[in-house]
Design a protein around this motif. Structure first.
Motif, short mmCIF file in Angstrom:
data_model
loop_
_atom_site.label_atom_id
_atom_site.label_comp_id
_atom_site.label_asym_id
_atom_site.label_seq_id
_atom_site.Cartn_x
_atom_site.Cartn_y
_atom_site.Cartn_z
N GLY A 27 0.83 -1.21 0.00
CA GLY A 27 0.00 0.00 0.00
C GLY A 27 0.86 1.26 0.00
N GLN A 28 1.93 1.24 0.79
CA GLN A 28 2.84 2.38 0.83
C GLN A 28 3.55 2.56 -0.53
N ARG A 29 3.94 1.43 -1.12
CA ARG A 29 4.56 1.50 -2.44
C ARG A 29 3.58 2.03 -3.48
N LEU A 30 2.34 1.55 -3.38
CA LEU A 30 1.31 2.02 -4.30
C LEU A 30 1.07 3.52 -4.11
N GLN A 31 1.01 3.96 -2.87
CA GLN A 31 0.85 5.38 -2.58
C GLN A 31 2.04 6.17 -3.14
N GLY A 32 3.25 5.64 -2.97
CA GLY A 32 4.46 6.29 -3.51
C GLY A 32 4.41 6.36 -5.04
N LEU A 33 3.91 5.29 -5.68
CA LEU A 33 3.77 5.30 -7.14
C LEU A 33 2.75 6.34 -7.59
N ARG A 34 1.66 6.41 -6.86
CA ARG A 34 0.64 7.42 -7.19
C ARG A 34 1.20 8.84 -7.05
N GLU A 35 1.94 9.06 -5.98
CA GLU A 35 2.56 10.37 -5.75
C GLU A 35 3.57 10.68 -6.85
N ALA A 36 4.40 9.69 -7.22
CA ALA A 36 5.38 9.88 -8.29
C ALA A 36 4.66 10.19 -9.61
N ARG A 37 3.59 9.47 -9.91
CA ARG A 37 2.80 9.71 -11.13
C ARG A 37 2.24 11.13 -11.13
N ARG A 38 1.69 11.55 -9.98
CA ARG A 38 1.14 12.90 -9.87
C ARG A 38 2.22 13.95 -10.10
N GLN A 39 3.40 13.73 -9.48
CA GLN A 39 4.50 14.68 -9.64
C GLN A 39 4.96 14.74 -11.11
N ILE A 40 5.03 13.60 -11.77
CA ILE A 40 5.45 13.56 -13.17
C ILE A 40 4.44 14.30 -14.04
N LYS A 41 3.15 14.03 -13.81
CA LYS A 41 2.12 14.70 -14.61
C LYS A 41 2.15 16.21 -14.37
N GLU A 42 2.29 16.60 -13.11
CA GLU A 42 2.34 18.02 -12.79
C GLU A 42 3.57 18.67 -13.40
N SER A 43 4.70 18.00 -13.29
CA SER A 43 5.94 18.52 -13.86
C SER A 43 5.84 18.62 -15.39
N ALA A 44 5.26 17.59 -16.02
CA ALA A 44 5.10 17.61 -17.48
C ALA A 44 4.17 18.75 -17.90
N SER A 45 3.12 18.97 -17.15
CA SER A 45 2.18 20.05 -17.45
C SER A 45 2.87 21.41 -17.34
N GLN A 46 3.64 21.59 -16.26
CA GLN A 46 4.37 22.85 -16.07
C GLN A 46 5.40 23.04 -17.19
N THR A 47 6.08 21.95 -17.56
CA THR A 47 7.08 22.03 -18.63
C THR A 47 6.42 22.40 -19.95
N ARG A 48 5.25 21.80 -20.24
CA ARG A 48 4.52 22.16 -21.45
C ARG A 48 4.19 23.65 -21.46
N ASP A 49 3.69 24.14 -20.33
CA ASP A 49 3.33 25.56 -20.24
C ASP A 49 4.55 26.45 -20.45
N VAL A 50 5.67 26.09 -19.84
CA VAL A 50 6.90 26.88 -19.98
C VAL A 50 7.37 26.85 -21.45
N LEU A 51 7.33 25.66 -22.07
CA LEU A 51 7.74 25.55 -23.47
C LEU A 51 6.84 26.38 -24.38
N LYS A 52 5.54 26.30 -24.17
CA LYS A 52 4.61 27.07 -25.00
C LYS A 52 4.88 28.57 -24.84
N GLN A 53 5.06 29.02 -23.62
CA GLN A 53 5.33 30.43 -23.38
C GLN A 53 6.64 30.85 -24.02
#
Length: 164
Positions: A27-53
């Motif tokens: 469960g802790q590993r699954l929670q860590g994976l979910r957190e890592a996925r969220r961070q990656i998605k958030e980071s990718a979204s921010q990177t897309r915004d920065v690139l577009k700008q």
């Protein structure tokens, strides 16, 4: 060989505890994976915004530079056009002056001829003298450079290169 009920119960409790511990760890590993996925998605979204700008900023800057370069090139073409046409304009003025002079001479000559020899002798003499003088002017203007036909006139040309 049968195990005693207490030992079975103890073994069952240990197995349950091990399974619960394993479940918590997973469960802790699954929670860590979910957190890592969220961070990656958030980071990718921010990177897309920065690139577009960034690319929008580059487009704006590049657009301004291209507009400035276009204005410069158009000004250069205008200057070349004016410098190239000026001799043609000067020559046209000379030719138009010659045409006007020739028209005036034709009119004067026709009037002098119509008057006849008797009473218009002085008019004929003045006309002949003027015509001789104009012939000399005409000969002098033929020394001016000749204007070539439009097929042999210089033309402006630009070669645009595209890079892909």
């Amino acid at each position: 060989m049968e195990l005693e009920p207490e030992l079975l119960l103890q073994e069952a409790r240990e197995s349950v505890e091990a399974a619960q511990s394993y479940r918590r760890e997973l469960g802790q590993r699954l929670q860590g994976l979910r957190e890592a996925r969220r961070q990656i998605k958030e980071s990718a979204s921010q990177t897309r915004d920065v690139l577009k700008q960034h690319f929008n900023d580059l487009k704006g800057t590049l657009g301004k530079l291209l507009d400035e370069r276009l204005v410069t090139l158009l000004q250069e073409v205008d200057t070349i056009e004016q410098e190239t046409i000026k001799p043609l304009d000067d020559c046209q003025k000379l030719i138009e002056h010659g045409v006007n002079t020739a028209e005036d001479l034709v009119q004067e000559g026709e009037i002098a001829i119509l008057g006849g020899i008797g009473e218009q002798n002085e008019k004929l003499w003045n006309f002949t003298k003027k015509a001789s003088h104009i012939q000399l002017d005409r000969w002098m203007t033929t020394l001016q450079p000749r204007i070539t036909g439009s097929s042999s006139a210089n033309a402006l040309q630009i070669i645009l290169k595209t890079y892909t």
